[in-house]
Design an enzyme around this catalytic site. Structure first.
Site, PDB file in Angstrom:
ATOM      1  CE1 TYR A 160       0.641  17.499 -75.124  1.00 45.05           C
ATOM      2  CE2 TYR A 160      -1.220  17.822 -73.638  1.00 45.05           C
ATOM      3  CZ  TYR A 160       0.085  17.407 -73.857  1.00 45.05           C
ATOM      4  OH  TYR A 160       0.825  16.894 -72.826  1.00 45.05           O
ATOM      5  CG  ASP A 241      -8.678  15.545 -74.952  1.00 45.10           C
ATOM      6  OD1 ASP A 241      -9.018  15.878 -73.803  1.00 45.10           O
ATOM      7  OD2 ASP A 241      -7.497  15.449 -75.306  1.00 45.10           O
ATOM      8  CE  LYS A 268      -4.685  19.482 -68.320  1.00 45.62           C
ATOM      9  NZ  LYS A 268      -3.247  19.726 -68.246  1.00 45.62           N
TER      10      LYS A 268
END
Length: 437
Positions: A160, A241, A268
């Site tokens: 993801y 990532d 984030k």
């Protein structure tokens, strides 16, 4: 195996208890459905029968619209590492507000956050900002394709990388139309085969050191080291990532592995609670975006350098989530996961928490999970029962069993979580799957 009928009865009882306890949340949700599809604008937050409506937060505490208080163990799906309204973050935002929000040009904050990022994460020699991890990964892929002159990208089932780069079971209809090649996570041979079948065509390999959204599935160190060797041998870029995993060590999780990718995406928590993403890496790759160079790659974004994110991000990274704070937070997470797994083991239950440091996910198996294919989705009813039980006991996690620690989480909250898990085992022991010898 568990008895399906008694488990279904217990789950329905928990569901009805949730409905009875949260009438205002239900009312809020019904109102939202009138103006938003399914009352939702962020898919991960939805769960049945309706999601709780959170009214406010303070530290690591949340209150819903019905007045229930929760220990926050989801922390904005890892973005809320500082808790709610951290004083240092708030002071930085207040100062930015005083000096003007939209300054219509380069400002005094962006370069210092960029410097802090480059100093913190050594493989990032040069960096650019975006508004989300999704955008960061999109731009990172664009850079890789432009730099190599190739079109294909190897990704992993269960990966993801944002709302339009999701590979839970393979292709998704919402994904951007890159030429993706699908490999198996923790299976280096599957990557080798793709390189052999598409020799000279692969621009990049995009991988998470831990697949977070799929259940905190940890990559084997030998697998990631093998990817570094393969990509170097094929003149292909290795893209990490670390939007979620950069919090797992002072210099991102890649520092623990001793692997330097060619490019890295982060996001984030680094925005200090504001919308944020960033991508960076080798200077020769990132120079493609240098506007002083003829035919440079374009990278637009009105809010890429917005002063609220730049201010909050700098304060958070340099004065709150210091290297020492990172070590301590992740050590707390390791201790919590070990404590919980010991409880399941001593009860001979086929349940464990997977993860690293301050990120973990409940899985209904005691076996090692190497890929998303090792997860039995038919057992999600047990995760649902766990979720409702924790809500009842004032602990807020993600419905899928995802648990995140934030800096304000202390011994009282950890004991509360541990106690809720212990009572879950005592209450439902006869319904839960047993380990088989």
């Amino acid at each position: 195996m568990t008895s399906t009928a008694p488990l279904a009865v217990a789950l329905e009882s928990a569901r009805q208890g949730f409905i009875a306890a949260n009438p205002q949340s239900e009312r809020q949700y019904r109102q939202a459905t009138e103006v938003m599809p399914g009352g939702n604008t962020r898919s991960v937050l939805f769960y049945e029968p309706f999601p709780l409506a959170i009214a406010r937060g303070e530290g690591c505490r949340l209150w819903d619209v019905d007045g229930h208080e929760y220990a926050d163990f989801i922390a904005e799906f890892s973005a809320g590492i500082y808790g709610h309204s951290n004083p240092s973050i708030r002071a930085a935002i207040d100062k930015a507000l005083d000096d003007g929000i939209n300054l219509s040009g380069h400002n005094l904050l962006e370069a210092r956050l960029a410097q802090a990022l480059c100093e913190r994460f050594p493989s990032i020699e040069s960096v650019r900002f975006t508004n989300s991890g999704t955008e960061a990964n999109l731009m990172m892929l664009a850079a890789a394709k432009a730099f190599t002159g190739r079109q294909k990208v190897i990704v992993f089932i269960g990966g993801y990388h944002g709302g339009v780069l999701t590979f839970a079971r393979g292709p998704s209809s919402v994904n951007v139309p890159h030429e993706f090649l699908y490999a198996e996570y923790n299976d280096l041979d599957s990557v080798r085969r793709l390189f052999d079948e598409h020799r000279g065509e692969v621009a990049a390999v995009l991988v998470e050191p831990m697949q977070g959204a799929s259940g905190c599935i940890v990559a084997e160190a030998s697998f990631l080291a093998g990817l570094r060797e393969l990509t170097s041998a094929h003149d292909t870029l290795l893209l990490f990532d670390e939007v979620m995993t950069s919090r797992l060590a002072p210099a991102a999780y890649q520092s623990v592995l001793g692997i330097a990718p060619d490019m890295t995406s982060v996001g984030k928590y680094i925005g200090g609670g504001m919308s944020f993403g960033a991508f960076g890496g080798r200077k020769d790759i990132m120079s493609l975006f240098d506007p002083r160079i003829r035919n440079a790659l374009q990278h637009a974004g009105t809010f890429n350098n917005n002063v609220l994110t730049m201010a909050a991000g700098y304060a958070g990274l340099t004065s709150v989530y210091t290297p020492q704070a990172a070590v301590e937070l992740n050590a707390r997470g390791e201790r919590l996961r070990a404590t919980l797994n010991t409880r399941f083991e001593e009860a001979s239950l086929d349940i464990r928490f997977n993860g690293i440091g301050s990120l973990m996910n409940l899985q209904i198996t005691a076996r090692t999970i190497r890929s998303v294919r090792d997860i039995d989705a038919s057992r999600n009813d047990i995760k649902d029962l766990f979720f409702f039980h924790l809500i009842e006991h004032g602990v807020y996690i993600a419905r899928r069993g995802y648990v995140v620690l934030s800096l304000p989480v202390g011994s009282a909250e950890l004991e509360r979580f541990d106690g809720a898990v212990a009572s879950f085992i005592d209450r439902y022991r006869n319904l839960l799957p047993r380990e088989t010898l």
